[in-house]
Design a protein around this motif. Structure first.
Motif, PDB file in Angstrom:
ATOM      1  N   UNK A 141      62.834  47.307  74.926  1.00  0.00           N
ATOM      2  CA  UNK A 141      62.579  46.981  76.325  1.00  0.00           C
ATOM      3  C   UNK A 141      61.638  45.768  76.423  1.00  0.00           C
ATOM      4  N   UNK A 142      61.580  45.107  77.588  1.00  0.00           N
ATOM      5  CA  UNK A 142      60.739  43.907  77.716  1.00  0.00           C
ATOM      6  C   UNK A 142      59.273  44.149  77.373  1.00  0.00           C
ATOM      7  N   UNK A 143      58.651  43.138  76.803  1.00  0.00           N
ATOM      8  CA  UNK A 143      57.218  43.148  76.521  1.00  0.00           C
ATOM      9  C   UNK A 143      56.467  42.938  77.831  1.00  0.00           C
ATOM     10  N   UNK A 144      55.424  43.731  78.043  1.00  0.00           N
ATOM     11  CA  UNK A 144      54.611  43.615  79.255  1.00  0.00           C
ATOM     12  C   UNK A 144      53.267  42.971  78.902  1.00  0.00           C
ATOM     13  N   UNK A 145      52.871  41.978  79.692  1.00  0.00           N
ATOM     14  CA  UNK A 145      51.584  41.313  79.525  1.00  0.00           C
ATOM     15  C   UNK A 145      50.730  41.545  80.762  1.00  0.00           C
ATOM     16  N   UNK A 146      49.455  41.902  80.543  1.00  0.00           N
ATOM     17  CA  UNK A 146      48.465  41.947  81.605  1.00  0.00           C
ATOM     18  C   UNK A 146      47.263  41.140  81.113  1.00  0.00           C
ATOM     19  N   UNK A 147      46.810  40.170  81.910  1.00  0.00           N
ATOM     20  CA  UNK A 147      45.786  39.259  81.402  1.00  0.00           C
ATOM     21  C   UNK A 147      44.877  38.767  82.517  1.00  0.00           C
ATOM     22  N   UNK A 148      43.930  37.902  82.124  1.00  0.00           N
ATOM     23  CA  UNK A 148      42.922  37.365  83.040  1.00  0.00           C
ATOM     24  C   UNK A 148      43.563  36.805  84.305  1.00  0.00           C
ATOM     25  N   UNK A 149      42.816  36.916  85.417  1.00  0.00           N
ATOM     26  CA  UNK A 149      43.268  36.337  86.671  1.00  0.00           C
ATOM     27  C   UNK A 149      44.402  37.094  87.317  1.00  0.00           C
ATOM     28  N   UNK A 150      44.623  38.345  86.885  1.00  0.00           N
ATOM     29  CA  UNK A 150      45.688  39.141  87.468  1.00  0.00           C
ATOM     30  C   UNK A 150      47.075  38.795  86.969  1.00  0.00           C
ATOM     31  N   UNK A 151      47.163  38.052  85.877  1.00  0.00           N
ATOM     32  CA  UNK A 151      48.478  37.689  85.337  1.00  0.00           C
ATOM     33  C   UNK A 151      49.213  38.942  84.872  1.00  0.00           C
ATOM     34  N   UNK A 152      50.414  39.129  85.379  1.00  0.00           N
ATOM     35  CA  UNK A 152      51.283  40.246  84.978  1.00  0.00           C
ATOM     36  C   UNK A 152      52.678  39.683  84.768  1.00  0.00           C
ATOM     37  N   UNK A 153      53.199  39.855  83.558  1.00  0.00           N
ATOM     38  CA  UNK A 153      54.468  39.206  83.250  1.00  0.00           C
ATOM     39  C   UNK A 153      55.271  40.050  82.271  1.00  0.00           C
ATOM     40  N   UNK A 154      56.603  39.956  82.381  1.00  0.00           N
ATOM     41  CA  UNK A 154      57.522  40.604  81.441  1.00  0.00           C
ATOM     42  C   UNK A 154      58.222  39.542  80.599  1.00  0.00           C
ATOM     43  N   UNK A 155      58.460  39.876  79.335  1.00  0.00           N
ATOM     44  CA  UNK A 155      59.196  38.988  78.434  1.00  0.00           C
ATOM     45  C   UNK A 155      60.356  39.778  77.814  1.00  0.00           C
ATOM     46  N   UNK A 156      61.601  39.408  78.095  1.00  0.00           N
ATOM     47  CA  UNK A 156      62.727  40.083  77.449  1.00  0.00           C
ATOM     48  C   UNK A 156      62.609  39.981  75.928  1.00  0.00           C
ATOM     49  N   UNK A 157      62.984  41.045  75.239  1.00  0.00           N
ATOM     50  CA  UNK A 157      62.899  41.057  73.778  1.00  0.00           C
ATOM     51  C   UNK A 157      63.937  40.110  73.181  1.00  0.00           C
ATOM     52  N   UNK A 158      63.499  39.315  72.207  1.00  0.00           N
ATOM     53  CA  UNK A 158      64.424  38.396  71.539  1.00  0.00           C
ATOM     54  C   UNK A 158      65.365  39.170  70.626  1.00  0.00           C
ATOM     55  N   UNK A 159      66.597  38.713  70.545  1.00  0.00           N
ATOM     56  CA  UNK A 159      67.563  39.292  69.621  1.00  0.00           C
ATOM     57  C   UNK A 159      68.018  38.213  68.648  1.00  0.00           C
ATOM     58  N   UNK A 160      68.654  38.638  67.564  1.00  0.00           N
ATOM     59  CA  UNK A 160      69.179  37.697  66.578  1.00  0.00           C
ATOM     60  C   UNK A 160      70.672  37.942  66.399  1.00  0.00           C
ATOM     61  N   UNK A 161      71.330  36.969  65.795  1.00  0.00           N
ATOM     62  CA  UNK A 161      72.762  37.126  65.517  1.00  0.00           C
ATOM     63  C   UNK A 161      72.997  38.112  64.374  1.00  0.00           C
ATOM     64  N   UNK A 162      71.988  38.289  63.532  1.00  0.00           N
ATOM     65  CA  UNK A 162      72.118  39.198  62.395  1.00  0.00           C
ATOM     66  C   UNK A 162      71.951  40.642  62.856  1.00  0.00           C
ATOM     67  N   UNK A 163      72.618  41.593  62.204  1.00  0.00           N
ATOM     68  CA  UNK A 163      72.473  42.996  62.600  1.00  0.00           C
ATOM     69  C   UNK A 163      71.071  43.525  62.294  1.00  0.00           C
ATOM     70  N   UNK A 164      70.629  44.502  63.089  1.00  0.00           N
ATOM     71  CA  UNK A 164      69.333  45.142  62.856  1.00  0.00           C
ATOM     72  C   UNK A 164      69.464  46.095  61.668  1.00  0.00           C
ATOM     73  N   UNK A 165      68.634  45.847  60.630  1.00  0.00           N
ATOM     74  CA  UNK A 165      68.637  46.690  59.439  1.00  0.00           C
ATOM     75  C   UNK A 165      67.553  47.761  59.501  1.00  0.00           C
ATOM     76  N   UNK A 166      66.390  47.401  60.058  1.00  0.00           N
ATOM     77  CA  UNK A 166      65.266  48.325  60.136  1.00  0.00           C
ATOM     78  C   UNK A 166      64.252  47.776  61.122  1.00  0.00           C
ATOM     79  N   UNK A 167      63.619  48.672  61.891  1.00  0.00           N
ATOM     80  CA  UNK A 167      62.566  48.251  62.822  1.00  0.00           C
ATOM     81  C   UNK A 167      61.174  48.608  62.301  1.00  0.00           C
ATOM     82  N   UNK A 168      61.069  48.962  61.022  1.00  0.00           N
ATOM     83  CA  UNK A 168      59.803  49.446  60.480  1.00  0.00           C
ATOM     84  C   UNK A 168      58.671  48.439  60.694  1.00  0.00           C
TER      85      UNK A 168
END
Length: 316
Positions: free
Chosen positions: A219-246
């Motif tokens: 799911x998207x990364x959530x940022x909360x920071x100075x000055x009331x900054x609140x932002x979402x960042x979609x998770x990056x994907x790759x063309x290669x298959x996911x082997x492990x999320x460890x």
């Protein structure tokens, strides 16, 4: 170049798929991040402990092979190195079982020469373990006084759920010393029974630091920071298959620290409050590292990716 110091556990990760072992690699949360940073040519040093056995020697050699200073790793003659069994599910997410035989943890080390704007990475149970807490807290306080940037990855496992009350003072002290805090939805569900970034930030984090990163797997990364900054960042994907999320979270941390150095973000910048553009650069670097590590069974970024990042730093 600025240096990165890490303090954390070492383990040998034995990886299982369909209940059969498919690989074994040295690991540990901060360890994995430092290996990635060492591969990019950033000067790194690790403070930890291991046993006087074949596994321990492999861990120390692995650090050295990847450019990480291992002089701060204690080798205990009377103990065996820790093991972690990681069982991958259909989505290649891991469930862990840990085995540790350190009957007398003591973590005896000399403080390294931390300079202003160096970075210290700490987290997991190691950073709150009451047995070694005086040594860990002493080093963090020393590094902060020396002008380092402190990055805290909460990384609190459900296996320690019954210790939350006892360890809360150590967790709060870690938050108080941190310049940046990252944690996952699982961490905060275990610690606070809270499931969204805003409630965690408002009630548990913002009093201590205004720089908070909340990750939720795919799911998207959530940022909360100075000055009331609140932002979402979609998770990056790759063309290669996911082997492990460890190593995904560990390498998110590595990429963030890499971004601090690449983009020359220093302690004074952190204290003033980062701009949205600076946050964008840091989260982008963090996600690049995290996405890369998911394409193999290794716990750190692959050598090809590391070589590209090394060139981007202007390293030969």
């Amino acid at each position: 170049m600025r240096r990165v110091f890490g303090i954390g556990e070492t383990v040998l990760d034995i990886i299982f798929k369909n209940d059969q072992p498919i690989g074994a690699v040295p690991g540990g949360s901060v360890f994995n991040a430092l290996i990635s940073l060492g591969r990019t040519g950033i000067p790194t040093a690790f403070i930890s402990e291991t046993g006087n056995d074949r596994v321990g020697q492999r861990i120390i050699n692995f650090l050295k092979e990847n450019g990480v200073d291992a002089s701060g790793v204690n080798v205990y003659a009377d103990s065996k190195s820790p093991l972690s069994l990681a069982f991958l599910n259909e989505q290649n997410d891991a469930e862990y079982i840990f085995y540790k035989d350190h009957p007398r943890d003591r973590l005896d080390f000399a403080y390294p020469n931390v300079e202003p704007d160096d970075v210290v990475l700490y987290g997991s149970y190691y950073a709150v373990n009451p047995v070694i807490r005086p040594q860990v807290a002493g080093f963090l306080d020393y590094a902060r006084q020396r002008g380092a940037i402190l990055y805290y990855d909460v990384n609190y496992r459900a296996s320690h759920r019954n210790e939350v009350m006892k360890l809360t003072p150590n967790i709060l002290e870690n938050l108080e010393m941190a310049d940046v805090v990252r944690g996952s939805n699982e961490d905060f569900e275990v610690l606070y029974r809270k499931k969204d970034a805003d409630s965690v930030y408002r009630s548990e984090i913002s009093f201590y630091t205004k720089k908070f990163i909340y990750t939720r797997g795919s799911q998207p990364v959530e940022l909360r920071a100075d000055g009331g900054l609140a932002k979402q960042y979609p998770v990056k994907t790759t063309d290669s298959p996911v082997m492990s999320t460890i190593g995904a979270g560990d390498n998110f941390n590595a990429g963030f620290v890499y971004g601090l150095i690449k983009h020359n973000i220093r302690r004074a910048d952190m204290e003033r409050g980062l701009t949205e553009a600076q946050w964008d650069l840091l989260i982008d670097a963090a996600q690049q590292f995290s996405a890369n590590v998911c394409t193999s069974l290794d716990n750190s970024v692959n050598p090809e990716f590391a070589a590209q990042m090394k060139l981007a730093l202007g390293q030969p």
